[in-house]
Each structure stands twice: as structure tokens, then as C-alpha cells.
Design a protein around this motif. Structure first.
Motif, PDB file in Angstrom:
ATOM      1  N   ASN A 195      55.083 129.328   5.143  1.00  0.00           N
ATOM      2  CA  ASN A 195      55.636 128.324   4.237  1.00  0.00           C
ATOM      3  C   ASN A 195      54.654 127.853   3.174  1.00  0.00           C
ATOM      4  OD1 ASN A 195      58.152 128.326   5.451  1.00  0.00           O
ATOM      5  ND2 ASN A 195      57.634 126.698   6.893  1.00  0.00           N
ATOM      6  N   ILE A 196      53.391 127.640   3.550  1.00  0.00           N
ATOM      7  CA  ILE A 196      52.447 127.088   2.587  1.00  0.00           C
ATOM      8  C   ILE A 196      52.146 128.072   1.462  1.00  0.00           C
ATOM      9  CG2 ILE A 196      50.351 127.829   3.797  1.00  0.00           C
ATOM     10  CD1 ILE A 196      50.945 124.542   1.823  1.00  0.00           C
ATOM     11  N   SER A 197      52.359 129.355   1.692  1.00  0.00           N
ATOM     12  CA  SER A 197      52.119 130.335   0.628  1.00  0.00           C
ATOM     13  C   SER A 197      53.034 130.092  -0.561  1.00  0.00           C
ATOM     14  CB  SER A 197      52.303 131.765   1.156  1.00  0.00           C
ATOM     15  OG  SER A 197      53.664 132.023   1.466  1.00  0.00           O
ATOM     16  N   ILE A 249      43.374 133.638  -1.521  1.00  0.00           N
ATOM     17  CA  ILE A 249      43.822 132.313  -1.098  1.00  0.00           C
ATOM     18  C   ILE A 249      44.252 132.447   0.351  1.00  0.00           C
ATOM     19  CG2 ILE A 249      45.554 130.513  -1.383  1.00  0.00           C
ATOM     20  CD1 ILE A 249      45.600 131.176  -4.365  1.00  0.00           C
ATOM     21  N   LEU A 250      43.605 131.720   1.234  1.00  0.00           N
ATOM     22  CA  LEU A 250      43.891 131.820   2.662  1.00  0.00           C
ATOM     23  C   LEU A 250      44.983 130.823   3.031  1.00  0.00           C
ATOM     24  CD1 LEU A 250      40.248 132.103   4.059  1.00  0.00           C
ATOM     25  CD2 LEU A 250      41.823 133.936   3.387  1.00  0.00           C
ATOM     26  N   ALA A 251      46.143 131.345   3.383  1.00  0.00           N
ATOM     27  CA  ALA A 251      47.290 130.530   3.772  1.00  0.00           C
ATOM     28  C   ALA A 251      47.681 130.821   5.214  1.00  0.00           C
ATOM     29  CB  ALA A 251      48.457 130.791   2.833  1.00  0.00           C
ATOM     30  N   THR A 252      46.716 131.181   6.012  1.00  0.00           N
ATOM     31  CA  THR A 252      46.919 131.473   7.432  1.00  0.00           C
ATOM     32  C   THR A 252      46.779 130.189   8.247  1.00  0.00           C
ATOM     33  OG1 THR A 252      44.565 132.041   7.522  1.00  0.00           O
ATOM     34  CG2 THR A 252      46.136 133.852   7.299  1.00  0.00           C
ATOM     35  N   PRO A 253      47.157 130.195   9.531  1.00  0.00           N
ATOM     36  CA  PRO A 253      46.949 129.018  10.371  1.00  0.00           C
ATOM     37  C   PRO A 253      45.480 128.596  10.428  1.00  0.00           C
ATOM     38  CG  PRO A 253      48.500 130.506  11.420  1.00  0.00           C
ATOM     39  CD  PRO A 253      47.963 131.231  10.222  1.00  0.00           C
ATOM     40  N   ASN A 254      45.260 127.326  10.742  1.00  0.00           N
ATOM     41  CA  ASN A 254      43.935 126.713  10.653  1.00  0.00           C
ATOM     42  C   ASN A 254      42.820 127.521  11.296  1.00  0.00           C
ATOM     43  OD1 ASN A 254      45.341 124.591   9.522  1.00  0.00           O
ATOM     44  ND2 ASN A 254      45.245 123.292  11.333  1.00  0.00           N
TER      45      ASN A 254
END
Length: 332
Positions: free
Chosen positions: A10-12, A61-66
């Protein structure tokens, strides 16, 4: 600059929308272990690993889980690519140290998307703090009482876990607000906290409070929640020898400081509060972060949210988890 987004959740979508509005920035593809395309740019190619990308690009751009941010950062650094990561920097000290060291060794920029630092009112307060304009500050109280339903936590197996999310609202939803707190005040010398799980089936906390003692005598309090139905605006109340002020969702909403005019920017209109939803539709602040990141790459300046600065936020959260006197959620 040409970008690859790592992670297509979603954040992507927020980053895709922001990049589409920046004329000097180009998104050339994405990396998804599951092969899932970008919802807002489905025609772009998707690779299963960053090493497989066969197009020219300058940054990721890192949009993976924390808890996976360090993996993407280390891999990108090995390829000589700059790194902008979604918050937080990562969820453990070792992971943060590894990604900082890898990017430093490769001489690439590593920055974090703590976009609330772009708020004009937050920036005005930061400057006044640097000037010691408030005199002695004796109290700073942050409340980030948000709400997420059970469906939110059920939507991803990693949500609310220690291993991947890194915790509950302190590490996830409220870390943006805690980042402003550490950006303003740094780290305390002592932390005491109480964490609990009240409204959700999850591994980590969904509500908690921390009491902070600073070397200069300031007493701070932090409350973070995803159990506070229906969700409330975040606010930070600061009390000083010259008076008090309040920030509500990054806007100055109360000001009574002797000898200093209210610096509130009445034109500022960032619309995401995070109280009830993680979705970000207003990309203004993300656009500013990306422009700042590109300036850091171009000129060698320090990013607005450098890795070293953002590391303090995770450090404070880790101390909150480690000093839970209730020990009811078994933080690692």
C-alpha cells in the motif's frame, strides 16, 4: 533521478503518486518478491530481486515492511545506488548499524521518509529550539492516540509482530510523531514505560505510555495507541519558562510564549493525520522529502531526515520497549 521501488504494498502507492508529480524524477520499475505489480503503475516492469533489474537507475525507495529495510539498503549500497527508505530506519540497532555502514562505505546517500519534518511549523519550532529561544523547557507531552480495527492487523501476517513490524503503535503508527519529539529534544537519560494489549489480537502492544527524564531536568511523556476508538489527532504540548505551545498534527494550534510571535504558517495544509487510516492521499510532504533527497545526492548536503538522525527515533522506541515495567507483551 531514476528510481526503483522495492516493495509494492500500500505505501508504494504514495511514492508512485509523488514521483509522478516531480518532473525531474522518474520511476522505472519495482521489485516484489511475490511478483506483484505497482497498483498505480501496472505497466512498469517488476523484478523479484534488485540484482535482476536490467534498467538504469540511480536510487531505490524502500517500501518493504519495517524489519526488512536493512536488507534493501545493504543490497542497494552494494550496487552503488542511493537509498530513501520508508520509516522507521529499521527496528533493531544491529540492522540500523549495518545499513548505515554499508551506505557510508559505498558513498551513497541514505535518508528516511520522516515527512512530518517538512511541516513549516515543525521547522519553525526546531529553529527556535536550536536558538534556545524558549529558555528552560520543563515538560513535553506527546499524545498519539490512533485507532486501527482488527481487519488492519489481519491484512498482513507481519502486522503487529516483533520480528517484522518491530512492535505496535510506538514503532509503527506513532513513530512519525516520536520522530518529531526526538528531532526536537533528543534522547532522554531514563525511560520508564507501561505497555498493554487491549483491543486486538496481535503480538505487540496496542496501547502504552512512557515517562522520560532528560539530563536538563525536562520531564516528557509519550502515549501511543491504536486502540483509542475512534482515533484522535496527535498533539504535542510543550511547557517552558517563557510559556507554552501546542502542535496538533504538525500545526501550531496554541501559542503563549512571552516575547516571541506565533510563527504558525497559515498556508500549510497537509491533510494526513494518521488517526484512523494509514493511507496517504496528500503526497505534498513526500514530494518535499524526495526533492530534499535528490538535493543531498546532487550537492552532498545532509538530508532532512538523515539515517543518523532517524536512528535516534528507533533508539527511543527500543528503550520504551525494553523498560516496560508491566512486561505484559513480552517485547524482545
Amino acid at each position: 533521478m531514476r528510481y526503483i521501488i522495492v516493495g509494492t504494498g500500500n505505501i508504494s502507492n504514495t511514492y508512485v503518486a509523488a514521483l509522478q508529480k516531480l518532473s525531474g524524477s522518474e520511476l522505472v520499475g519495482a521489485v516484489s518478491r511475490a511478483g506483484r505489480p505497482l497498483r498505480m503503475a501496472p505497466a512498469l516492469p517488476v523484478w523479484s530481486d534488485l540484482a535482476e533489474v536490467d534498467r538504469e537507475f540511480d536510487a531505490v525507495i524502500l517500501a518493504t515492511p519495517n524489519g526488512l529495510h536493512h536488507e534493501g539498503a545493504v543490497q542497494a549500497a552494494a550496487l552503488g545506488k542511493h537509498v530513501l527508505t520508508e520509516k522507521p530506519l529499521d527496528i533493531s540497532r544491529a540492522a540500523m548499524d549495518n545499513m548505515i555502514a554499508a551506505c557510508a562505505s559505498a558513498k551513497v546517500v541514505l535518508a528516511v521518509c520522516y515527512q512530518r519534518r517538512t511541516s513549516p511549523d515543525n521547522q519553525s519550532i526546531k529553529k527556535l529550539l536550536q536558538q534556545q529561544a524558549f529558555g528552560k523547557i520543563f515538560a513535553a507531552d506527546l499524545s498519539a492516540k490512533f485507532y486501527r480495527d482488527q481487519a488492519y492487523y489481519d491484512s498482513g501476517v507481519y502486522r503487529g509482530t516483533w520480528a517484522i513490524d518491530g512492535g505496535g503503535p510506538f514503532m509503527q503508527q506513532a513513530c512519525h510523531n516520536i520522530d518529531i519529539y526526538t528531532w526536537f529534544f533528543g534522547l532522554p537519560k531514563k525511560v520508564t514505560s507501561l505497555l498493554g494489549r487491549f483491543a486486538h489480537e496481535m503480538e505487540a502492544e496496542d496501547h502504552g505510555a512512557a515517562l522520560l527524564q532528560y539530563a536538563n531536568g525536562m520531564i516528557g511523556t509519550l502515549v501511543a495507541s491504536t486502540a483509542a476508538r475512534p482515533g484522535f489527532a496527535a498533539h504535542l504540548e510543550v511547557h517552558t519558562e517563557k510559556g507554552s505551545f501546542t502542535l496538533t498534527d504538525d500545526r501550531i494550534t496554541f501559542w503563549d510564549i512571552a516575547g516571541i510571535s506565533n510563527p504558525a504558517d497559515t498556508q500549510f495544509n497537509y491533510t494526513h493525520d494518521g488517526a484512523t487510516s494509514a493511507a496517504v492521499t496528500d503526497t505534498t510532504a513526500h514530494e518535499t522529502i524526495i526533492r530534499d533527497f535528490e538535493a543531498a545526492v546532487r550537492t552532498g548536503s545532509e538530508p532532512l531526515a538523515s539515517a543518523e538522525s532517524a536512528r535516534l527515533t528507533t533508539e527511543l522506541i527500543l528503550q520504551i520497549y525494553a523498560n516496560d515495567i508491566a512486561q505484559t507483551v513480552h517485547a524482545p
